[in-house]
Enzyme design. Sequence first.
Site, PDB file in Angstrom:
ATOM      1  N   GLY A 104      40.714  88.635  55.882  1.00  0.00           N
ATOM      2  CA  GLY A 104      39.528  89.231  56.489  1.00  0.00           C
ATOM      3  C   GLY A 104      38.933  88.351  57.574  1.00  0.00           C
ATOM      4  O   GLY A 104      38.471  88.836  58.600  1.00  0.00           O
ATOM      5  N   PHE A 105      38.970  87.050  57.349  1.00  0.00           N
ATOM      6  CA  PHE A 105      38.396  86.137  58.341  1.00  0.00           C
ATOM      7  C   PHE A 105      39.168  86.191  59.648  1.00  0.00           C
ATOM      8  O   PHE A 105      38.601  85.998  60.719  1.00  0.00           O
ATOM      9  CB  PHE A 105      38.385  84.704  57.796  1.00  0.00           C
ATOM     10  CG  PHE A 105      37.700  83.726  58.715  1.00  0.00           C
ATOM     11  CD1 PHE A 105      36.320  83.722  58.848  1.00  0.00           C
ATOM     12  CD2 PHE A 105      38.437  82.804  59.449  1.00  0.00           C
ATOM     13  CE1 PHE A 105      35.689  82.823  59.699  1.00  0.00           C
ATOM     14  CE2 PHE A 105      37.805  81.897  60.293  1.00  0.00           C
ATOM     15  CZ  PHE A 105      36.427  81.905  60.408  1.00  0.00           C
ATOM     16  N   CYS A 149      40.747  54.852  48.209  1.00  0.00           N
ATOM     17  CA  CYS A 149      41.908  55.664  48.600  1.00  0.00           C
ATOM     18  C   CYS A 149      43.044  54.783  49.093  1.00  0.00           C
ATOM     19  O   CYS A 149      42.840  53.616  49.440  1.00  0.00           O
ATOM     20  CB  CYS A 149      41.520  56.693  49.665  1.00  0.00           C
ATOM     21  SG  CYS A 149      41.514  56.057  51.363  1.00  0.00           S
ATOM     22  N   ASP A 187      35.083  75.742  50.515  1.00  0.00           N
ATOM     23  CA  ASP A 187      36.299  75.347  51.215  1.00  0.00           C
ATOM     24  C   ASP A 187      35.900  75.087  52.647  1.00  0.00           C
ATOM     25  O   ASP A 187      34.918  75.641  53.135  1.00  0.00           O
ATOM     26  CB  ASP A 187      37.367  76.451  51.188  1.00  0.00           C
ATOM     27  CG  ASP A 187      37.077  77.511  52.230  1.00  0.00           C
ATOM     28  OD1 ASP A 187      36.262  78.404  51.945  1.00  0.00           O
ATOM     29  OD2 ASP A 187      37.637  77.431  53.349  1.00  0.00           O
ATOM     30  N   CYS A 215      35.864  52.133  49.469  1.00  0.00           N
ATOM     31  CA  CYS A 215      36.668  53.318  49.145  1.00  0.00           C
ATOM     32  C   CYS A 215      37.953  52.895  48.448  1.00  0.00           C
ATOM     33  O   CYS A 215      38.562  51.898  48.803  1.00  0.00           O
ATOM     34  CB  CYS A 215      36.989  54.104  50.412  1.00  0.00           C
ATOM     35  SG  CYS A 215      38.047  55.544  50.110  1.00  0.00           S
ATOM     36  N   HIS A 237      42.315  59.841  53.422  1.00  0.00           N
ATOM     37  CA  HIS A 237      41.002  59.259  53.220  1.00  0.00           C
ATOM     38  C   HIS A 237      39.919  60.324  53.160  1.00  0.00           C
ATOM     39  O   HIS A 237      39.063  60.308  52.276  1.00  0.00           O
ATOM     40  CB  HIS A 237      40.657  58.246  54.317  1.00  0.00           C
ATOM     41  CG  HIS A 237      39.210  57.854  54.289  1.00  0.00           C
ATOM     42  ND1 HIS A 237      38.706  56.966  53.354  1.00  0.00           N
ATOM     43  CD2 HIS A 237      38.146  58.291  55.003  1.00  0.00           C
ATOM     44  CE1 HIS A 237      37.397  56.864  53.523  1.00  0.00           C
ATOM     45  NE2 HIS A 237      37.034  57.670  54.520  1.00  0.00           N
ATOM     46  N   ASP A 263      42.863  83.467  50.647  1.00  0.00           N
ATOM     47  CA  ASP A 263      41.918  84.278  51.401  1.00  0.00           C
ATOM     48  C   ASP A 263      42.643  85.548  51.831  1.00  0.00           C
ATOM     49  O   ASP A 263      43.844  85.545  52.056  1.00  0.00           O
ATOM     50  CB  ASP A 263      41.400  83.501  52.616  1.00  0.00           C
ATOM     51  CG  ASP A 263      40.273  84.254  53.313  1.00  0.00           C
ATOM     52  OD1 ASP A 263      39.720  85.185  52.696  1.00  0.00           O
ATOM     53  OD2 ASP A 263      39.957  83.924  54.466  1.00  0.00           O
ATOM     54  N   SER A 264      41.896  86.615  51.976  1.00  0.00           N
ATOM     55  CA  SER A 264      42.500  87.942  52.152  1.00  0.00           C
ATOM     56  C   SER A 264      43.020  88.219  53.548  1.00  0.00           C
ATOM     57  O   SER A 264      43.740  89.182  53.762  1.00  0.00           O
ATOM     58  CB  SER A 264      41.454  88.992  51.823  1.00  0.00           C
ATOM     59  OG  SER A 264      40.355  88.857  52.718  1.00  0.00           O
ATOM     60  N   CYS A 309      42.487  53.192  52.514  1.00  0.00           N
ATOM     61  CA  CYS A 309      41.507  52.099  52.531  1.00  0.00           C
ATOM     62  C   CYS A 309      41.993  50.875  51.762  1.00  0.00           C
ATOM     63  O   CYS A 309      41.586  49.758  52.059  1.00  0.00           O
ATOM     64  CB  CYS A 309      40.169  52.589  51.983  1.00  0.00           C
ATOM     65  SG  CYS A 309      39.298  53.648  53.166  1.00  0.00           S
TER      66      CYS A 309
END
Length: 379
Positions: A101-102, A311, A271, A309, A340, A98-99, A314
């Site tokens: 800017g945020f 993962c 994102d 799940c 998870h 990301d630049s 889990c």
Amino acid sequence: MSDSAPHCQFEILARDPGSHARCGRLRTAHGPVDTPVFMPVGTQAAVKAMTPAELQEADVGMILANTYHLHVRPGEEIVAAGGGLHRFMGWSGPILTDSGGFQVFSLAGLRKIRDDGVEFSSHVDGRRLFLGPREAMAIQARLGADVVMAFDECPPYPCDHEYACNAVRRTLQWAAVCAKAPRPPGQALFGIVQGGSYADLRRQCAAGLVEQGFDGYAIGGVSVGEPPDVLLEAVAATAACLPPERPRYLMGVGMMGQILAAVEQGVDMFDCVMPTRLARHGAAFTHRGHYSVRNAVWRADQRPLEEGCGCYACRHFSRAYIRHMVNVGEMLGVRLLTMHNLFCYMQFMRAVRAAVAEGRFRQFKAAFEDGLAAAGTVY
RNA sequence: GGUGGGGUACCGAAGUGGUCAACCGGGGCAGACUGUAAAUCUGUUGGCUAUGCCUUCGGACGUUCGAAUCGUCCCCCCACCA
């Protein structure tokens, strides 16, 4: 229109017959990414609490890092000396930066906006910094991400038409500077559409960016505190103005229900800090919403975070154990929850892609919403 | 046995006549979080038939219009001296 060849190839593999949803493949210098894709946030060159191997285990395809934060610490020259962002952080998959800017928005109070960029006080040591389109592009060139973002101005919500209009004007000017800035071979550049909650400004900004010609287009300026329907209207108004053959990226979103609504409008990339931040705050995601594992009801619960799940967390640990880890402040709790939540998000995105590819996206979305309703969760 | 210090809510700890159901931490309980100044922040934490009432500040009795706060006795804990 720009006559330069795109720096990332985007191929649309399937379109949903009942909506604007599509499946695609984004080819980057560090490999392909299937879309719709969710990119976990790794602001400071790390997805918090995760190793790259753990990200791979969760089936993470692409991650996001931040220009402003890496410029402040450790400095792009350190990253460049370490062989670029990929080598520096030990991640060989695609990266988007990301630049910064945020941060103009989120660090408001520490900054002053000018027509050529933004003066910042560093949030770390207060030293004066200047970030504008040239600076952001130079930093991003040295970081060496696969996709870099144009430097934009993200106005707050609410904001009046005049303010939003000025932000669009500057965003377009800055985008033009970004587009002309030198980039390493293979590095793609996305423009960012602003315009707040004003459909006319969204259309104007999108048209201006499309005329300049970018490798992809982002919908920015959302998830800044606006109500959910305002967010979706901005997405719909913007997505309709973007070239269908280029990837579309909705920045900072979000919850699963919002992702589905945006995919329906033809958005390809997402994102959000949600799965990772909420993990650190003790929340576990499921396909029917999220819950706090700290709650007393799970004190003796021997089930995994989410039944069924696959993962690591889990497969090996109970809610009771993870609750205990979180409540006593053991970092393992945060790590297991992050694992998870990312696994859960990635599995969700695989299911979204399959549904689009098989032409049953609407049914999938309806079933998801029914599941949320049944679980009493509202997004 | 003597001298001194101390016993306050789940824990630690303020408070030394009314504005005290009692500051503040911790713990507990719950909530928020959307391109990460975020493993952070917020609320709440005696009971109830709840704009009020009841029971609490080691125990008992007393002084006072009124006591966590003052007095007497008792019980515990700590330090030092025997």
